[in-house]
Design an enzyme around this catalytic site. Sequence first.
Site, mmCIF file in Angstrom:
data_model
loop_
_atom_site.group_PDB
_atom_site.id
_atom_site.type_symbol
_atom_site.label_atom_id
_atom_site.label_comp_id
_atom_site.label_asym_id
_atom_site.label_seq_id
_atom_site.Cartn_x
_atom_site.Cartn_y
_atom_site.Cartn_z
ATOM 1 N N GLY A 1 51.156 39.751 37.215
ATOM 2 C CA GLY A 1 50.245 38.799 37.862
ATOM 3 C C GLY A 1 50.325 37.520 37.065
ATOM 4 O O GLY A 1 49.552 37.278 36.137
ATOM 5 N N THR A 2 51.296 36.708 37.413
ATOM 6 C CA THR A 2 51.553 35.536 36.571
ATOM 7 C C THR A 2 50.503 34.435 36.749
ATOM 8 O O THR A 2 50.437 33.519 35.934
ATOM 9 C CB THR A 2 52.953 34.969 36.859
ATOM 10 N N ASN A 3 49.663 34.555 37.795
ATOM 11 C CA ASN A 3 48.566 33.581 37.901
ATOM 12 C C ASN A 3 47.584 33.808 36.757
ATOM 13 O O ASN A 3 47.243 32.894 36.009
ATOM 14 C CB ASN A 3 47.813 33.737 39.230
ATOM 15 N N ASP A 4 47.133 35.058 36.645
ATOM 16 C CA ASP A 4 46.193 35.338 35.560
ATOM 17 C C ASP A 4 46.875 35.297 34.199
ATOM 18 O O ASP A 4 46.279 34.875 33.218
ATOM 19 C CB ASP A 4 45.521 36.706 35.774
ATOM 20 N N ARG B 1 46.349 46.905 45.983
ATOM 21 C CA ARG B 1 45.651 46.688 44.714
ATOM 22 C C ARG B 1 44.174 47.019 44.874
ATOM 23 O O ARG B 1 43.527 46.573 45.824
ATOM 24 C CB ARG B 1 45.812 45.237 44.268
ATOM 25 N N ARG C 1 45.843 42.357 48.568
ATOM 26 C CA ARG C 1 44.570 42.151 47.855
ATOM 27 C C ARG C 1 43.465 42.744 48.729
ATOM 28 O O ARG C 1 43.196 42.228 49.802
ATOM 29 C CB ARG C 1 44.320 40.657 47.631
ATOM 30 N N TYR D 1 61.994 43.126 41.798
ATOM 31 C CA TYR D 1 61.628 42.359 42.996
ATOM 32 C C TYR D 1 60.683 41.217 42.655
ATOM 33 O O TYR D 1 60.077 41.186 41.580
ATOM 34 C CB TYR D 1 60.975 43.266 44.052
ATOM 35 N N CYS E 1 53.948 39.399 41.420
ATOM 36 C CA CYS E 1 53.241 39.074 42.660
ATOM 37 C C CYS E 1 52.380 37.830 42.505
ATOM 38 O O CYS E 1 51.628 37.474 43.399
ATOM 39 C CB CYS E 1 52.423 40.259 43.150
#
Length: 897
Positions: free
Chosen positions: A782-785, A633, A578, A868, A848
């Site tokens: 980006g599984t958080n967002d 990123r 980041r 991955y 990620c």
Amino acid sequence: MPKFVYDFIEGNRELTDLLGGKGANLAEMTRLGLPVPPGFTVTTVACRAYLAAGAPPAGMFDEVNRHLRGIEARLGKRLGDRHDPLLLAVRSGARYSMPGMMETVLDIGLTDTTVHGLAAQSGDDRFAWDSYRRLVQMFGRTVFGVPDELFTAELETVKRTAGVTADSALDADDLRALVEAYQKVFHQHTGRDFPQSPHEQLDLAIRAVFESWNAERAVLYRRQERIPAELGTAVNVMAMVFGNRGPDSGTGVAFTRDPATGARGVYGDYLANAQGEDVVSGVRNTVPLQELERIDPRSFHRLMTIMDTLEHHYRDLCDVEFTIERGTLWMLQTRVGKRTAEAAFVIAAQLVDEGVIDLDEALDRVTGAQLGQLMFPRFDPASAPTPLAVGVPAAPGAAVGRVVFDSEAAVAAAGRGERVILVRRETNPDDLPGMIAAAGILTSRGGKTSHAAVVARGMGRTCVCGAEALTVDTAAGQLTVADGTGAAPTVLHAGDLISIDGATGAVYAGAVPVHPSPVLRYIEGELAPEADPLVSAVHRLLGHADVVRRLAVRANADTAADAHRARAFGAAGIGLCRTEHMFLGDRRELVERLILAETDADREAALAALRPLQRQDFEALLAETDGQPVTIRLLDPPLHEFLPALDELTARVARAEALGEDPGHDGQLLAAVRRMHEANPMLGLRGVRLGLMVPGLFATQVRAIAEATVARLRAGGDPRPQIMVPLVGAVQELEAVRDQAEALLADFDGLPPIPVGTMIEVPRAALTASAIAEVADFFSFGTNDLTQLGWGFSRDDVEGVFFGRYLELGIFPVSPFESIDTAGIGRLVQIAVADARATRPDLEIGVCGEHGGDPDSVRFFHDAGFDYVSCSPYRVPLARLEAGRAAVRLAHRSDTR
Ligand code: PEP
Ligand code: MG
């Protein structure tokens, strides 16, 4: 009509869904010809039907009665017989073990009439009345919710009147008086007499066990252990055997290997002249099982043979509960035993050495969560002071915290972010919230199999039990420790610091410094694999995971130091750097210049000043990762995050103005912050949107990456950067950034190809993945967002506000920010992977978001065909292990929950 009741001779261990763990294993032991009292199991299907309808399914009690007649015929005794009454034990038994969470009623069948029959038949008045008082109390508490304190108060009165202190000193007359007193308590509390029909007792007890599935503590335990709420419990009804019939009787718990360390040999606790509940509740102190060899060698050797049979049969550590009635051994329970994380690794490796299982199966028997626990620090014996006391080391780890004496205080303190140690005489299931909240648990009574020990081990809490030198006075809020020398005792109060060592049982006053775990030291390369049995087991199983896994594991790392650690922990590159951290600290001023720039020239100057700094950062990162992919990123958060907060700045400017001073730079900043203020910054000008709005911003970053790559190549390195664009929702966004990046990169001679890919973190990107895949060299989810935007849950707000309630309501079993919501967000992921690979079969796909290091989610990403996962460096080893487990997944998973 389904069959609701199975005799023990009908079931087997495969039927855990139907018969629960206890029922299935009682049936298995019966099949093996081991001495199990006759009995039967009422199924979980019956329980679910009961809970859904509020009444037993039609025909269930007819079946119960039919099976009961079978037991009566086998034993030649009848329930309710006035001369030789059959007595029954009724116990819960769910699919997954939930120690102490649900109900048990023993001695069913005793009434004012049959108690005389039992007395005459056994020739032991005292025993008969003792059993009856236990029934009235257990039945009252379990079936009618009569508070235990009411019974305990009566017990104290009777003991006072009799002039004795121990229960065991009460004689038959005292116990008869006690039964009368208990029946009065029962009547006062319930408005009815204690049931004098044994069949009614049985009927009500079965219903009560069903209902205990939804008791508050059971619900809480299930949530903690992620056990599905809809399973229901089975009910086991078996003929009573008595461990309380004198010195040649007793009851105990045993393990085929040490459940704390995995060491070989039989471990356990024994309590003479007692019933099973006395051991598990920890109210009386037990003796080590080895003592039984002296007390009753025949039963001891018989038990050893049985344990050997069980371990061979189950091919794993087993634990058992047994009772000896007048020299006859009875098996009351077995299961593949719970164990600490340390024991899980050690035993799995031992079983491989013993030729019992292969490495695949060994890998299947340990979990990433366990490995995570083992990476916790421990006390260094050299730096620890003299212990205040030493208790039983019941669950490992080194815990330091402030003393609290009750569950509520533990929960409140944890809510304030404090680390606490819950100190109790012994724990009971009502203490569960406090045990969850505490860093560690310390009790003055009870052994390795007490409630505190079993629950703490299951939850991965550090626990020391049975530290008898401690006197815990909850009411006074103090803990007194006598050292036995007659010196003044040490007194600790609530709020004082204390340290407990779950590996040695030591209890220390104050905060003892903690040292890294040997597993962590091994993973960091400081300890050789052969250092100790645990490290060696981790080495072998992690090594095997690396051989069999298909998923690569990368790390999220923003600094050279993180990248270095990640590589040491086995990461195969950086899955997410980041870049925003590079805009913070002493560079804030440069960012402010960029934001405040009024002309193109000002902005370009600000960017030109940032570029060399960025280049240095990237060079340092690439220097740690030669030969490995490094996904960098481009800037993601809104720019105003780099400026002071609006309210703080407003106050500063207002203060300056009130004093008649010129707010100067602050005034300019305030104007910029106001201009950029967004009601929903997470949905605003961030990610690729920012890159498209602020000319030169992404270009500066891309140039810095190219320059760093060239520099690293000149230094003889092997840099493999990848450029990642955040928050893409439309292919056109990615195209615009990619075109610009490619044009820039073309200016650099000798540059290796630098892939340009995208985060998939906006639901629209997932749904248009086939178009985006045409333009992207790789996808990183980006599984958080994706979770935030897919659920519409603000990442920064919701967890503390209403997730607790949502978990309680069972809307989800675990926060979707912690473990991927496979049905919803996971579906978006699957759609995107399928569509993208249809366009580009060789597209590299990773994740990620935080889920990349969550054990359950790793399995999901394996199944979804990812290349991955990327997670924080400390989680890399557990992700490696879980990726291996996903690859060797076995048809019959051993389940030691
Ligand atoms: C994500 O959204 O999952 C992600 C990795 O990006 P960030 O957490 O930085 O928003
Ligand atoms: Mg994100």
